[in-house]
Design an enzyme around this catalytic site. Sequence first.
Site, PDB file in Angstrom:
ATOM      1  N   ASP A  73       0.811  -0.897   0.340  1.00 20.15           N
ATOM      2  CA  ASP A  73      -0.109   0.214   0.286  1.00 20.15           C
ATOM      3  C   ASP A  73       0.996   1.003  -0.060  1.00 20.15           C
ATOM      4  O   ASP A  73       1.613   1.384  -1.073  1.00 20.15           O
ATOM      5  CB  ASP A  73      -1.013  -0.353   1.455  1.00 20.15           C
ATOM      6  CG  ASP A  73      -2.663   1.349   1.194  1.00 20.15           C
ATOM      7  OD1 ASP A  73      -2.942   0.755   0.427  1.00 20.15           O
ATOM      8  OD2 ASP A  73      -1.903   2.263   1.655  1.00 20.15           O
TER       9      ASP A  73
ATOM     10  N   TYR B 121      -3.074  10.738   1.691  1.00 17.85           N
ATOM     11  CA  TYR B 121      -3.561  10.465  -0.212  1.00 17.85           C
ATOM     12  C   TYR B 121      -3.365  12.323  -0.858  1.00 17.85           C
ATOM     13  O   TYR B 121      -2.743  12.387  -1.844  1.00 17.85           O
ATOM     14  CB  TYR B 121      -4.661  10.250   0.199  1.00 17.85           C
ATOM     15  CG  TYR B 121      -4.645   8.916   0.164  1.00 17.85           C
ATOM     16  CD1 TYR B 121      -5.065   8.053  -0.847  1.00 17.85           C
ATOM     17  CD2 TYR B 121      -4.998   8.402   1.239  1.00 17.85           C
ATOM     18  CE1 TYR B 121      -5.693   7.164  -0.394  1.00 17.85           C
ATOM     19  CE2 TYR B 121      -5.011   6.987   1.655  1.00 17.85           C
ATOM     20  CZ  TYR B 121      -5.644   6.468   0.578  1.00 17.85           C
ATOM     21  OH  TYR B 121      -5.670   5.222   1.282  1.00 17.85           O
TER      22      TYR B 121
ATOM     23  N   HIS C 266      -4.792  -7.816  -0.035  1.00 21.68           N
ATOM     24  CA  HIS C 266      -4.140  -6.339  -0.252  1.00 21.68           C
ATOM     25  C   HIS C 266      -2.761  -5.929   1.296  1.00 21.68           C
ATOM     26  O   HIS C 266      -2.495  -5.921   1.544  1.00 21.68           O
ATOM     27  CB  HIS C 266      -4.929  -5.133   0.348  1.00 21.68           C
ATOM     28  CG  HIS C 266      -4.360  -4.056   0.231  1.00 21.68           C
ATOM     29  ND1 HIS C 266      -3.617  -3.814  -0.863  1.00 21.68           N
ATOM     30  CD2 HIS C 266      -4.817  -3.298   1.014  1.00 21.68           C
ATOM     31  CE1 HIS C 266      -3.123  -2.840  -0.465  1.00 21.68           C
ATOM     32  NE2 HIS C 266      -4.186  -1.727   0.820  1.00 21.68           N
TER      33      HIS C 266
END
Length: 379
Positions: free
Chosen positions: A179, A306, A357
Site C-alpha cells: 500500500d 493522500y 492487500h
Amino acid sequence: MSNDIQPFRIAATDAQLDDLKLRLRHTRWPERECVDDWSQGMPLAYAQEVVAYWLERYDWRAREAGLNRFAQFKTTIDELGIHFIHVRSPHADALPLVITHGWPGSIVEFHKVIEPLTNPTAHGGDAADAFHVVCPSLPGFGFSDKPTRNGWSVQRIARAWAELMPRLGYKRYAAQGGDWGSMVTTAIGIQDPGNCVGIHLNMPIALPDPATMNDLTENEKSAIAGMQHYNDWDSGYSKQQSTRPQTVGYGLTDSPAGQLTWILEKFWSWTDCDGHPENVLTRDELLDNAMLYWLPATAASSARLYWESFRVPMTDPVTVPVGCSIFPKEIFRTSRRWAEKRFANLVFFKELTKGGHFAAFEQPETFIQEVRDCFRLMR
C-alpha cells in the site's frame, strides 16, 4: 535537534476507553441498505454486531498488552515524533529491515510476522534468514505525531526512514512495504541506493506496458479488469481523502462506529476473504487496527497522506534490486514484464495463489517466506 530515542508503550487512558464506550452506546444508526450484499457498503446488521462486540466484549487492555510485547520507541525526525517497533534479532548477522504499512493499516498488520522474521530458528527457520525489524508508524498514523505543515509526502517519509535506520545503528539495510508502504519503500530505493541493499514490495506500482496490449496474458487481463473495478466501484474513499481530508475527518474523529466502518469495509473488499473479513482475520484483530486510528484520532491526519502524495508522482528510476510478491486479491496487480519495465533490477517476482492487500496480516506464513526468499538474493 535531538536524535534521542525514547522508549514507548501503548497506553490508552481510562478516560479514553470510557469515552469510546459512551460514544458506541449512543451511536445513531442509518437505515438498512437496500440490497442483500456489500454493494452499497458495510451492511447495517454486521456493523451493529461488531460495534456491540467492541462495546461489550472486546478487551483492549489484553490486546494492548499483546502489542506491547514488542519493544517500541519514539524519536524526532524533521521536527516530527516518529513511533516505531524495533526488535533486534538474536542472530548477529541479521539484515536490518524497515517494514512500512499503509492506509487503512497500521503496525498491527505485522504482529504475526515480527517474531519469525527476527528469530527464525525459534520458528522453524534458518539463522541465515534473520532480520532486525523496524516497523514505523507513518506520520499522522498510529502513535507517530501528526504533521502540522504540508510536505509529508511518501518521498519525504522515505527520507525520514533513511535517517531513522542509521540512527538505530543500521547503515546498511533493506526495506519492505505494501500500500502506501510500497510507495515509501520504492522511494527509499530511489533516494538511498548507497545504503539500501534492496526492496521487497507486495503492492508494486508497475503500470501496464502499452507495448503489451495486443498480447496480454490472462493474468494481465485480470489485473486490468481489477484496476477498472477499483476505479469504478472501490476508490471513492481515495478521492475524498486526496481532495478533502479535513472534511472527512470530522465525522470519523467524532464517531467510532463511523471510523470503524470506514476502515472495515476495505478489509472486506481488499482481503482474500470469500466475502467476509472474519474468514481471514479475527474480530479482535480488526478492532485492534481500528483502535490505532480511534485512540490517537488520526482520521484526518492519515487521510492527508493522500492529499500530499497524489500531488507528487514518482516516476524516477529504481536502481536497487527489487523483489515483488503478487497476491491474487491485491487491488493493483502487475505482471513480470510490466514490473521489469518499471524496475531495472528485478531479481525476485512471484505470483501467489492465496492472499490479498494486507499480506502480512492475512497470510503471515506466506509473507514471511516471500520476504526470506527475496532478501536471500540481496544479503
